[in-house]
Design a protein around this motif. Structure first.
Motif, PDB file in Angstrom:
ATOM      1  N   VAL A  46       0.841  -1.200   0.000  1.00 34.25           N
ATOM      2  CA  VAL A  46       0.000   0.000   0.000  1.00 34.25           C
ATOM      3  C   VAL A  46       0.876   1.249   0.000  1.00 34.25           C
ATOM      4  CG1 VAL A  46      -1.657   1.347   1.371  1.00 34.25           C
ATOM      5  CG2 VAL A  46      -2.025  -1.112   1.046  1.00 34.25           C
ATOM      6  N   GLU A  47       1.923   1.263   0.836  1.00 33.09           N
ATOM      7  CA  GLU A  47       2.830   2.413   0.878  1.00 33.09           C
ATOM      8  C   GLU A  47       3.486   2.637  -0.484  1.00 33.09           C
ATOM      9  OE1 GLU A  47       5.465   1.433   4.075  1.00 33.09           O
ATOM     10  OE2 GLU A  47       4.204   2.410   5.576  1.00 33.09           O
ATOM     11  N   LEU A  48       3.928   1.558  -1.110  1.00 30.50           N
ATOM     12  CA  LEU A  48       4.571   1.664  -2.422  1.00 30.50           C
ATOM     13  C   LEU A  48       3.605   2.230  -3.450  1.00 30.50           C
ATOM     14  CD1 LEU A  48       6.962   1.074  -4.344  1.00 30.50           C
ATOM     15  CD2 LEU A  48       5.939  -1.183  -4.705  1.00 30.50           C
ATOM     16  N   ARG A  49       2.409   1.686  -3.516  1.00 30.84           N
ATOM     17  CA  ARG A  49       1.424   2.174  -4.492  1.00 30.84           C
ATOM     18  C   ARG A  49       1.005   3.615  -4.200  1.00 30.84           C
ATOM     19  NH1 ARG A  49      -1.166  -1.846  -7.830  1.00 30.84           N
ATOM     20  NH2 ARG A  49      -0.216  -3.860  -7.386  1.00 30.84           N
ATOM     21  N   TYR A  50       0.865   3.942  -2.934  1.00 30.84           N
ATOM     22  CA  TYR A  50       0.512   5.310  -2.548  1.00 30.84           C
ATOM     23  C   TYR A  50       1.599   6.274  -3.036  1.00 30.84           C
ATOM     24  CZ  TYR A  50      -1.125   9.168   0.398  1.00 30.84           C
ATOM     25  OH  TYR A  50      -1.601  10.369   0.848  1.00 30.84           O
ATOM     26  N   CYS A  51       2.848   5.935  -2.770  1.00 26.11           N
ATOM     27  CA  CYS A  51       3.966   6.786  -3.199  1.00 26.11           C
ATOM     28  C   CYS A  51       4.028   6.902  -4.717  1.00 26.11           C
ATOM     29  CB  CYS A  51       5.290   6.255  -2.649  1.00 26.11           C
ATOM     30  SG  CYS A  51       5.493   6.526  -0.875  1.00 26.11           S
ATOM     31  N   GLN A  52       3.839   5.789  -5.406  1.00 23.39           N
ATOM     32  CA  GLN A  52       3.851   5.833  -6.878  1.00 23.39           C
ATOM     33  C   GLN A  52       2.762   6.768  -7.400  1.00 23.39           C
ATOM     34  OE1 GLN A  52       3.417   1.658  -7.734  1.00 23.39           O
ATOM     35  NE2 GLN A  52       5.631   1.356  -7.987  1.00 23.39           N
ATOM     36  N   GLU A  53       1.570   6.677  -6.813  1.00 28.53           N
ATOM     37  CA  GLU A  53       0.463   7.530  -7.248  1.00 28.53           C
ATOM     38  C   GLU A  53       0.766   9.002  -6.936  1.00 28.53           C
ATOM     39  OE1 GLU A  53      -2.873   8.485  -9.175  1.00 28.53           O
ATOM     40  OE2 GLU A  53      -2.064   6.471  -9.034  1.00 28.53           O
ATOM     41  N   GLN A  54       1.317   9.274  -5.777  1.00 28.01           N
ATOM     42  CA  GLN A  54       1.669  10.643  -5.410  1.00 28.01           C
ATOM     43  C   GLN A  54       2.741  11.202  -6.347  1.00 28.01           C
ATOM     44  OE1 GLN A  54       0.482  12.853  -2.796  1.00 28.01           O
ATOM     45  NE2 GLN A  54      -1.148  11.418  -3.286  1.00 28.01           N
ATOM     46  N   HIS A  55       3.725  10.382  -6.687  1.00 25.95           N
ATOM     47  CA  HIS A  55       4.791  10.830  -7.597  1.00 25.95           C
ATOM     48  C   HIS A  55       4.226  11.153  -8.975  1.00 25.95           C
ATOM     49  CE1 HIS A  55       7.863   8.441  -4.991  1.00 25.95           C
ATOM     50  NE2 HIS A  55       7.520   9.591  -4.431  1.00 25.95           N
ATOM     51  N   ALA A  56       3.336  10.287  -9.461  1.00 23.82           N
ATOM     52  CA  ALA A  56       2.731  10.524 -10.779  1.00 23.82           C
ATOM     53  C   ALA A  56       1.881  11.793 -10.759  1.00 23.82           C
ATOM     54  CB  ALA A  56       1.885   9.324 -11.195  1.00 23.82           C
ATOM     55  N   THR A  57       1.119  11.982  -9.694  1.00 25.02           N
ATOM     56  CA  THR A  57       0.283  13.176  -9.565  1.00 25.02           C
ATOM     57  C   THR A  57       1.145  14.428  -9.511  1.00 25.02           C
ATOM     58  OG1 THR A  57      -1.433  11.928  -8.417  1.00 25.02           O
ATOM     59  CG2 THR A  57      -1.453  14.318  -8.127  1.00 25.02           C
ATOM     60  N   THR A  58       2.192  14.383  -8.714  1.00 22.83           N
ATOM     61  CA  THR A  58       3.090  15.537  -8.581  1.00 22.83           C
ATOM     62  C   THR A  58       3.773  15.833  -9.901  1.00 22.83           C
ATOM     63  OG1 THR A  58       3.461  15.078  -6.238  1.00 22.83           O
ATOM     64  CG2 THR A  58       5.096  16.442  -7.357  1.00 22.83           C
ATOM     65  N   ARG A  59       4.245  14.803 -10.601  1.00 22.16           N
ATOM     66  CA  ARG A  59       4.917  15.000 -11.884  1.00 22.16           C
ATOM     67  C   ARG A  59       3.961  15.636 -12.902  1.00 22.16           C
ATOM     68  NH1 ARG A  59       7.773  10.543 -12.433  1.00 22.16           N
ATOM     69  NH2 ARG A  59       9.706  11.603 -12.042  1.00 22.16           N
ATOM     70  N   ASP A  60       2.727  15.139 -12.960  1.00 19.21           N
ATOM     71  CA  ASP A  60       1.731  15.729 -13.873  1.00 19.21           C
ATOM     72  C   ASP A  60       1.484  17.195 -13.534  1.00 19.21           C
ATOM     73  OD1 ASP A  60       1.470  13.299 -15.139  1.00 19.21           O
ATOM     74  OD2 ASP A  60      -0.421  12.765 -14.140  1.00 19.21           O
ATOM     75  N   TYR A  61       1.342  17.479 -12.255  1.00 18.60           N
ATOM     76  CA  TYR A  61       1.112  18.844 -11.798  1.00 18.60           C
ATOM     77  C   TYR A  61       2.274  19.755 -12.189  1.00 18.60           C
ATOM     78  CZ  TYR A  61       0.300  22.650  -8.481  1.00 18.60           C
ATOM     79  OH  TYR A  61       0.121  23.877  -7.900  1.00 18.60           O
ATOM     80  N   LEU A  62       3.494  19.297 -11.957  1.00 17.62           N
ATOM     81  CA  LEU A  62       4.668  20.098 -12.297  1.00 17.62           C
ATOM     82  C   LEU A  62       4.793  20.304 -13.808  1.00 17.62           C
ATOM     83  CD1 LEU A  62       7.264  18.664  -9.770  1.00 17.62           C
ATOM     84  CD2 LEU A  62       6.113  20.890  -9.691  1.00 17.62           C
ATOM     85  N   GLU A  63       4.445  19.298 -14.589  1.00 17.54           N
ATOM     86  CA  GLU A  63       4.496  19.447 -16.047  1.00 17.54           C
ATOM     87  C   GLU A  63       3.478  20.482 -16.521  1.00 17.54           C
ATOM     88  OE1 GLU A  63       4.084  15.447 -17.505  1.00 17.54           O
ATOM     89  OE2 GLU A  63       6.203  14.993 -17.113  1.00 17.54           O
ATOM     90  N   ARG A  64       2.281  20.487 -15.910  1.00 13.08           N
ATOM     91  CA  ARG A  64       1.273  21.502 -16.268  1.00 13.08           C
ATOM     92  C   ARG A  64       1.762  22.900 -15.885  1.00 13.08           C
ATOM     93  NH1 ARG A  64      -2.205  17.859 -13.908  1.00 13.08           N
ATOM     94  NH2 ARG A  64      -2.622  19.246 -12.157  1.00 13.08           N
ATOM     95  N   ILE A  65       2.381  23.021 -14.733  1.00  9.77           N
ATOM     96  CA  ILE A  65       2.911  24.325 -14.302  1.00  9.77           C
ATOM     97  C   ILE A  65       4.016  24.783 -15.251  1.00  9.77           C
ATOM     98  CG2 ILE A  65       4.283  25.462 -12.513  1.00  9.77           C
ATOM     99  CD1 ILE A  65       2.694  23.877 -10.457  1.00  9.77           C
ATOM    100  N   ALA A  66       4.905  23.874 -15.631  1.00 12.53           N
ATOM    101  CA  ALA A  66       6.002  24.232 -16.539  1.00 12.53           C
ATOM    102  C   ALA A  66       5.457  24.678 -17.894  1.00 12.53           C
ATOM    103  CB  ALA A  66       6.955  23.055 -16.705  1.00 12.53           C
ATOM    104  N   ALA A  67       4.449  23.975 -18.402  1.00  9.81           N
ATOM    105  CA  ALA A  67       3.864  24.349 -19.695  1.00  9.81           C
ATOM    106  C   ALA A  67       3.196  25.718 -19.595  1.00  9.81           C
ATOM    107  CB  ALA A  67       2.857  23.293 -20.146  1.00  9.81           C
ATOM    108  N   ARG A  68       2.474  25.950 -18.520  1.00  9.05           N
ATOM    109  CA  ARG A  68       1.808  27.250 -18.346  1.00  9.05           C
ATOM    110  C   ARG A  68       2.839  28.357 -18.177  1.00  9.05           C
ATOM    111  NH1 ARG A  68      -1.591  30.821 -19.799  1.00  9.05           N
ATOM    112  NH2 ARG A  68      -2.449  32.082 -18.136  1.00  9.05           N
TER     113      ARG A  68
END
Length: 112
Positions: A46-68
């Motif tokens: 659960v910890e591993l999957r939670y971290c993976q999901e958080q990393h993917a969410t954060t990466r997507d968020y940062l990519e949107r910020i960089a594009a904007r």
């Protein structure tokens, strides 16, 4: 010689990403604490999957910020160039008008 600004930005980015990973681990740990019935293996999964999901969410968020950010930079650069052209044109027009007034004053003084 390497660009020091880029190197510092890279270091800052690395440190921020490591801090985000640590926060994700802390949130995963707190999440699993609320699930006391998990076995050790289940908890790690659960910890591993939670971290993976958080990393993917954060990466997507940062990519949107960089594009904007890039979009805003291009927009502001265009506005700045247009403003600069208008300012140069106004200064040249003012200088031409002043030169015209000086020339007319000189002609007026010469005619008297």
């Amino acid at each position: 010689m390497p660009d020091i600004g880029k190197t510092l930005n890279d270091i800052e980015g690395h440190l921020l990403w490591e801090a985000e990973k640590e926060q994700a681990r802390s949130r995963a740990d707190a999440f699993c604490d609320a699930l006391p019935w998990l076995t050790g293996t289940q908890r790690r999964e659960v910890e591993l999957r939670y971290c993976q999901e958080q990393h993917a969410t954060t990466r997507d968020y940062l990519e949107r910020i960089a594009a904007r950010s890039a979009s805003l930079r291009a927009e502001y650069d265009g506005a700045y160039r247009a403003l600069r052209r208008r300012l140069v044109a106004a200064c040249l027009g003012g200088a031409a008008a002043a030169a015209m007034l000086v020339a007319l004053a000189a002609v007026g003084v010469a005619v008297r």
